[in-house]
Design an enzyme around this catalytic site. Structure first.
Site, PDB file in Angstrom:
ATOM      1  N   LYS A  84       0.827  -1.203   0.000  1.00 43.13           N
ATOM      2  CA  LYS A  84       0.000   0.000   0.000  1.00 43.13           C
ATOM      3  C   LYS A  84       0.866   1.259   0.000  1.00 43.13           C
ATOM      4  O   LYS A  84       1.903   1.310   0.666  1.00 43.13           O
ATOM      5  CB  LYS A  84      -0.908  -0.031   1.237  1.00 43.13           C
ATOM      6  CG  LYS A  84      -1.905   1.106   1.339  1.00 43.13           C
ATOM      7  CD  LYS A  84      -2.773   0.915   2.581  1.00 43.13           C
ATOM      8  CE  LYS A  84      -3.809   2.010   2.725  1.00 43.13           C
ATOM      9  NZ  LYS A  84      -4.691   1.779   3.901  1.00 43.13           N
ATOM     10  N   SER A 159      -9.470   1.821   3.154  1.00 50.99           N
ATOM     11  CA  SER A 159      -8.601   2.620   2.301  1.00 50.99           C
ATOM     12  C   SER A 159      -7.589   1.791   1.520  1.00 50.99           C
ATOM     13  O   SER A 159      -6.917   2.296   0.628  1.00 50.99           O
ATOM     14  CB  SER A 159      -7.851   3.644   3.149  1.00 50.99           C
ATOM     15  OG  SER A 159      -7.044   3.005   4.116  1.00 50.99           O
ATOM     16  N   SER A 183      -9.867  -0.870   7.100  1.00 50.99           N
ATOM     17  CA  SER A 183      -9.312  -0.597   5.778  1.00 50.99           C
ATOM     18  C   SER A 183      -8.622  -1.769   5.099  1.00 50.99           C
ATOM     19  O   SER A 183      -8.286  -1.684   3.924  1.00 50.99           O
ATOM     20  CB  SER A 183      -8.336   0.586   5.856  1.00 50.99           C
ATOM     21  OG  SER A 183      -9.033   1.781   6.061  1.00 50.99           O
TER      22      SER A 183
END
Length: 442
Positions: A84, A159, A183
């Site tokens: 990420k 996210s 997330s």
């Protein structure tokens, strides 16, 4: 419409590891497949913000040389992975999904990336994140929205939406995400894969850009629960979960006590939980759900506002407008509310005992709705309007307040879109989550 699937969809890390050691493939070949798949499919999916083709190819060659020489770093050795964009990887851009960090390049690795390198994994690139991880929808990023492989007109969730989309589409077999209120689990559920949020601090968060230090967790996303466990065992601060013997006593937590979502989702997930042995129900004490939600919101909001206070004052126009508005509202919360929320968090820790007084694992849906269309902030279910952001967070954020390990696995589909079964346990009982997930999968 769904996109075509890449080469790693349905291929477990364990099977890739066997093929590597048997000489049926090489890390260089697996890495080439990943890079080619990203080039072919990501223009529509937008799962990646950066691809490091040269660095990944070099790491793959080293992995092949090491394996040929008899150096075996474990099941991730030579396996392509994604990270990420919130997580620092030395020499690669780290934009945090924001124009505030356009052109920023990380000078060092996050602790979890050091763990990946130590395990011999090959980092293919960085995945799209909701700006500063401050949103569960995954469609507010300087890189544009990550899209759901099942239907690219729908949200991946956030996210860690890029990580989930990359794994679900088969671009890589494993990705790293972060989870402050869901997330890792939200996008995993919406994209039809497994996602594991360990107990608080189990995977070190050093080198991860913070959203809320009290709640931030590093987690893993993979095709199934077994692959999440393999990755967790290589990245955990203490070397992975201890052995816990015996069949798990599984209870069902009625999601309506936390959020009244789509009843078809609840029914579908309830069936999967039943296969895992969830016959009895457990309930939170009256008012506990509301207090958990309020405590989560206040602590996260105040800590996020503190992280971004200087940017809010100096360059507010560089934020996405929706993220900016959330931060401005957060900045208006008085300090006494934060202090009281932290006191409430300490008091709420007793809920762990209540949840697991007679059961080892608690099961509930991961998300109470299916993936909404991109940019939608309200949907309709059975004629009822449902606000998207609160719905996405409703069944995941309470467990960040309590710091509980939480695993999501695919539980079926509703309207052709995936839904997730979420499993919770006490810290130290993580193997029971994965045993229960195997039963739910049938």
């Amino acid at each position: 419409m769904p996109i075509p699937l890449g080469p790693f969809r349905g291929r477990s890390i364990a099977s890739l590891a066997r093929d590597l050691r048997a000489g049926r493939t090489s890390s260089a070949e697996l890495t080439r497949q990943a890079i080619d798949a990203v080039a072919a499919l990501d223009p529509e999916l937008n799962a990646f913000v950066t691809v490091d083709a040269s660095g990944a190819s070099a790491a793959a060659r080293r992995a092949d040389e090491e394996l040929a020489a008899g150096t075996d770093r474990g099941p991730l050795h030579g396996v392509p992975v994604a990270v990420k964009d919130l997580v620092l990887v030395a020499g690669l851009p780290a934009t945090m999904g924001s124009r505030h960090f356009a052109g920023h390049v990380a000078g060092s690795d996050a602790a979890c990336v050091t763990g990946l390198r130590r395990a011999g994994a090959v980092i293919v690139g960085k995945t799209t994140t909701h700006e500063f991880a401050y949103g569960p929808t995954g469609d507010r990023s300087a890189n544009g929205p990550s899209r759901n492989p099942w239907d690219v007109a729908r949200m991946s969730g956030g996210s860690s939406g890029g990580s989930a989309a990359a794994v679900a589409a088969g671009l890589v077999p494993l990705a790293i995400g972060t989870d402050t209120g869901g997330s890792v689990r939200i996008p995993s559920a919406l994209c039809g894969i497994a996602g594991f949020k360990p107990a608080y601090g189990a995977i070190p968060a050093d080198g991860v850009f913070p959203l809320s230090r009290t709640y931030d967790h590093v987690g893993v996303l993979a095709g199934d629960a077994a692959d999440c466990l393999l990755a967790y065992g290589r990245l955990a601060r203490d070397g992975g979960p201890p052995e816990v013997s015996g069949p798990a006593r599984v209870a069902w937590l009625d999601p309506a006590g936390l959020f009244d979502g789509d009843p078809r989702v609840a029914r579908t997930v309830r069936e999967a939980a039943g296969r895992a042995g969830a016959k009895e129900e457990v309930r939170l004490p009256d008012g506990a759900g509301e207090e958990l939600r309020e405590t989560y919101t206040i602590v996260q909001s105040c800590e996020a506002a503190a992280v971004h206070a200087d940017r809010l004052e100096r360059d507010p126009g560089l934020f996405d407008p929706e993220v900016l508005e959330r931060l401005r509202v957060a900045a208006e919360l008085p300090g006494w509310r934060y202090v009281r929320a932290m006191e409430a968090r300490t008091r709420l820790a007793a809920l762990t005992d209540a949840l697991f007084a007679r059961h080892d694992v608690v099961a509930l849906p991961t998300v109470p709705i299916v993936a909404p269309p991109l940019d939608r902030r309200e949907i309709e279910v059975d004629g009822r309007p449902i606000a998207v952001r609160p719905a996405l967070l409703s069944l995941t954020s309470p467990w960040n307040v309590l710091g509980l390990p939480a695993l999501t696995v695919p539980a079926g589909t509703v309207d052709g879109l995936p839904v997730g079964l979420q499993l919770l346990c006490r810290p130290g009982h993580e193997p029971l989550l994965f045993d229960t997930a195997a039963l739910a999968a049938g």
